[in-house]
Motif scaffolding. Structure first.
Motif, short mmCIF file in Angstrom:
data_model
loop_
_atom_site.label_atom_id
_atom_site.label_comp_id
_atom_site.label_asym_id
_atom_site.label_seq_id
_atom_site.Cartn_x
_atom_site.Cartn_y
_atom_site.Cartn_z
N GLU A 1 -3.17 -3.07 -11.87
CA GLU A 1 -3.41 -4.57 -11.36
C GLU A 1 -2.36 -5.30 -12.14
O GLU A 1 -1.61 -6.42 -11.44
CB GLU A 1 -4.59 -5.28 -11.78
N ILE A 2 -1.98 -5.37 -13.44
CA ILE A 2 -0.98 -5.95 -14.07
C ILE A 2 0.32 -5.77 -13.36
O ILE A 2 1.28 -6.78 -13.02
CB ILE A 2 -0.83 -5.85 -15.38
N LEU A 3 0.65 -4.56 -13.00
CA LEU A 3 1.95 -4.30 -12.27
C LEU A 3 1.95 -5.06 -10.79
O LEU A 3 2.93 -5.44 -10.29
CB LEU A 3 1.96 -2.84 -12.18
N THR A 4 0.83 -5.06 -10.12
CA THR A 4 0.78 -5.63 -8.75
C THR A 4 0.96 -7.17 -9.04
O THR A 4 1.67 -7.88 -8.23
CB THR A 4 -0.63 -5.60 -8.38
N LEU A 5 0.35 -7.56 -10.04
CA LEU A 5 0.90 -9.10 -10.50
C LEU A 5 2.19 -9.51 -10.44
O LEU A 5 2.71 -10.41 -9.99
CB LEU A 5 -0.11 -9.76 -11.52
N LEU A 6 2.69 -8.54 -11.24
CA LEU A 6 4.29 -8.83 -11.64
C LEU A 6 5.04 -8.70 -10.28
O LEU A 6 5.90 -9.53 -10.01
CB LEU A 6 4.74 -7.74 -12.78
N VAL A 7 4.87 -7.64 -9.42
CA VAL A 7 5.64 -7.56 -8.14
C VAL A 7 5.47 -8.83 -7.39
O VAL A 7 6.20 -9.64 -6.69
CB VAL A 7 5.03 -6.16 -7.58
N ARG A 8 4.04 -9.08 -7.39
CA ARG A 8 3.51 -10.30 -6.40
C ARG A 8 4.39 -11.54 -7.07
O ARG A 8 4.70 -12.62 -6.12
CB ARG A 8 2.05 -10.72 -6.39
N GLY A 9 4.45 -11.70 -8.12
CA GLY A 9 4.94 -12.78 -8.96
C GLY A 9 6.40 -13.04 -8.78
O GLY A 9 7.05 -14.09 -8.80
N PHE A 10 7.06 -12.02 -8.88
CA PHE A 10 8.53 -11.97 -9.09
C PHE A 10 9.28 -11.65 -7.70
O PHE A 10 10.39 -12.16 -7.54
CB PHE A 10 9.02 -11.21 -10.10
N VAL A 11 8.82 -10.82 -6.91
CA VAL A 11 9.63 -9.87 -5.73
C VAL A 11 8.96 -10.70 -4.61
O VAL A 11 7.76 -10.43 -3.95
CB VAL A 11 9.24 -8.64 -6.02
N GLY A 12 9.93 -11.19 -3.87
CA GLY A 12 9.34 -11.71 -2.38
C GLY A 12 9.66 -11.07 -1.32
O GLY A 12 10.54 -10.12 -1.23
N GLU A 13 9.36 -11.32 -0.15
CA GLU A 13 9.66 -10.44 1.09
C GLU A 13 11.12 -10.44 1.39
O GLU A 13 11.85 -11.48 1.19
CB GLU A 13 9.06 -11.07 2.37
N GLY A 14 11.87 -9.32 1.48
CA GLY A 14 13.16 -9.34 1.70
C GLY A 14 14.25 -9.18 0.50
O GLY A 14 15.21 -8.91 0.50
N GLN A 15 13.45 -9.30 -0.91
CA GLN A 15 14.00 -9.14 -2.06
C GLN A 15 13.80 -7.65 -2.55
O GLN A 15 13.19 -6.98 -1.89
CB GLN A 15 13.54 -10.30 -3.07
N SER A 16 14.14 -7.49 -3.81
CA SER A 16 14.21 -6.18 -4.04
C SER A 16 13.77 -5.68 -5.60
O SER A 16 13.95 -6.76 -6.53
CB SER A 16 15.72 -5.66 -4.12
N LEU A 17 13.38 -4.46 -5.83
CA LEU A 17 13.06 -4.24 -7.20
C LEU A 17 13.59 -3.00 -7.48
O LEU A 17 13.96 -2.17 -6.55
CB LEU A 17 11.61 -4.07 -7.37
N ARG A 18 13.80 -2.62 -8.60
CA ARG A 18 14.40 -1.33 -9.10
C ARG A 18 13.67 -0.54 -10.01
O ARG A 18 12.97 -0.92 -10.90
CB ARG A 18 15.80 -1.81 -9.70
N LEU A 19 13.80 0.95 -9.79
CA LEU A 19 12.83 1.76 -10.75
C LEU A 19 13.75 2.97 -10.97
O LEU A 19 14.62 3.33 -10.11
CB LEU A 19 11.65 2.12 -10.04
N PRO A 20 13.68 3.87 -11.85
CA PRO A 20 14.45 4.86 -12.13
C PRO A 20 13.50 6.17 -11.34
O PRO A 20 12.38 6.22 -11.11
CB PRO A 20 14.17 5.02 -13.87
N SER A 21 14.09 7.23 -11.08
CA SER A 21 13.70 8.42 -10.41
C SER A 21 14.07 9.55 -11.29
O SER A 21 15.19 9.80 -11.59
CB SER A 21 13.88 8.27 -8.97
N PRO A 22 13.20 10.68 -11.41
CA PRO A 22 11.86 10.59 -11.22
C PRO A 22 11.14 9.85 -12.06
O PRO A 22 11.45 9.63 -13.27
CB PRO A 22 11.36 11.89 -11.42
#
Length: 357
Positions: free
Chosen positions: A87-108
């Motif tokens: 839920e905390i991660l959901t709040l962070l994405v909801r709070g900082f990342v809007g439609e059409g914007q981007s987030l980054r993550l490592p893989s795997p």
């Protein structure tokens, strides 16, 4: 019925298998194999006898105070509680990342991050770890539409750690927040809590599901500077943590002696598991979490997983496409690990061309 395009086009996150209790040895979802602190059971009993007809504390004040004290934070205003760290991660994405914007993550890494971006109608980009599980320079590169960077540390499935000094350097190169997802940090040698107090762009998420043995309670939290906490509080559910979970989480944070003992026990079993898997011919990545990631020269990881499942032992088979596949094995009790190793040895004897007969 017409849903948002972002919803209809997204692929759902698939959690680990959860069979009925008692049928399997579960080494697939990184749960703690031991019961939670005794104080937690007492707190749950008391809370269940309390005024459950009343709404809970909307800010989980008792927990925030206990967490601040246990973690050496300046005060409870540095902590935001949530219904699991997801839920905390959901709040962070909801709070900082809007439609059409981007987030980054490592893989795997943790693929839920991608799902959270998809829900927002945002885009995501993956930067692959090097072969030795180090982050390439491009992970630190800033970009105009980049609004959030997520870094699990220790990482899953590898259990590897990016040192805090390197994380601070990454944060200083970015124009957006860097979220360090420390779900497994209690099992590691270092963490990034000190960085939060020095840099408002560094945010740390934690969970009580792993080291505190409270996966069934669903409680997590964010550590960030107070102005960040205040803004994210605006978008959380009014009563996002129930009275029983708040009581349990508070008691857990006040059980630091139990935590130290439990972590030592799990880490000792982790070392033995890694050593014995290596003895069976596996390549085992050095882990600082409560699991290990291993691959076998035969490449028959799915066959080993299926053999174990047939024999009522669940581990996590994971396939990352071009990166490759392997087995992630959670640290269980010594008896559970003995059973798992025995069945892995039996599985290996049945693989075509195997010499361990």
């Amino acid at each position: 019925m017409q849903f948002r395009p972002a919803l209809t086009q997204m692929k759902p996150y698939a959690p680990g298998e959860q069979p009925p209790p008692g049928k399997f040895i579960k080494l697939n979802t990184n749960e703690n194999p031991y019961p939670p602190p005794p104080a937690v059971i007492h707190a749950i009993t008391e809370a269940a006898s309390g005024p459950l007809n009343r709404y809970p504390d909307p800010m989980s004040t008792s927990f925030r105070r206990a967490a601040a004290e246990a973690l050496g934070l300046p005060g409870p205003e540095w902590v935001l509680a949530g219904n699991g760290s997801d839920e905390i991660l959901t709040l962070l994405v909801r709070g900082f990342v809007g439609e059409g914007q981007s987030l980054r993550l490592p893989s795997p890494s943790y693929i839920l991050y991608r799902t959270l971006a998809d829900i927002q109608g945002a885009s995501w980009e993956q930067v692959e770890f090097d072969e030795d599980w180090r982050l390439p320079a491009e992970f630190s590169q800033s970009r105009d539409d980049l609004r959030l960077v997520l870094l699990p540390n220790p990482n899953s499935p590898s259990g590897t750690v990016v040192p805090p000094a390197e994380i601070e350097s990454i944060a200083n190169s970015l124009a957006c927040p860097l979220v360090v997802d420390e779900a497994y940090a209690d099992f590691a040698e270092e963490n990034c809590l000190d960085l939060v107090q020095r840099n408002e762009h560094i945010l740390v998420t934690r969970t009580l599901s792993k080291s505190y043995a409270l996966a069934g309670i669903r409680f997590g939290f964010l550590v960030a500077q107070p102005q960040i906490i205040a803004e994210l509080t605006k978008i959380k559910d009014s009563y996002n943590c129930d009275a029983i979970s708040i009581a349990a989480a508070t008691a857990a944070m006040q059980s630091q002696a139990w935590l130290d003992e439990n972590v030592a026990k799990v880490n000792q079993t982790r070392s033995r598991l890694a050593s014995e898997l290596a003895g069976l011919g596996f390549d085992v990545v050095p882990s600082q979490a409560n699991f290990v990631w291993c691959t076998h020269p035969s490449g028959q990881h799915r066959a080993i997983y299926e053999f174990l499942k047939t024999n009522q032992i669940l581990v996590r088979y994971m396939d990352f496409g071009d990166w490759g596949d392997g087995l992630r094995i959670s640290v269980g009790t010594d008896e559970q690990i003995d059973a798992c190793l025995l069945m892995i040895q039996r599985a290996l004897t049945q693989l075509p061309g195997n010499t361990q007969r």
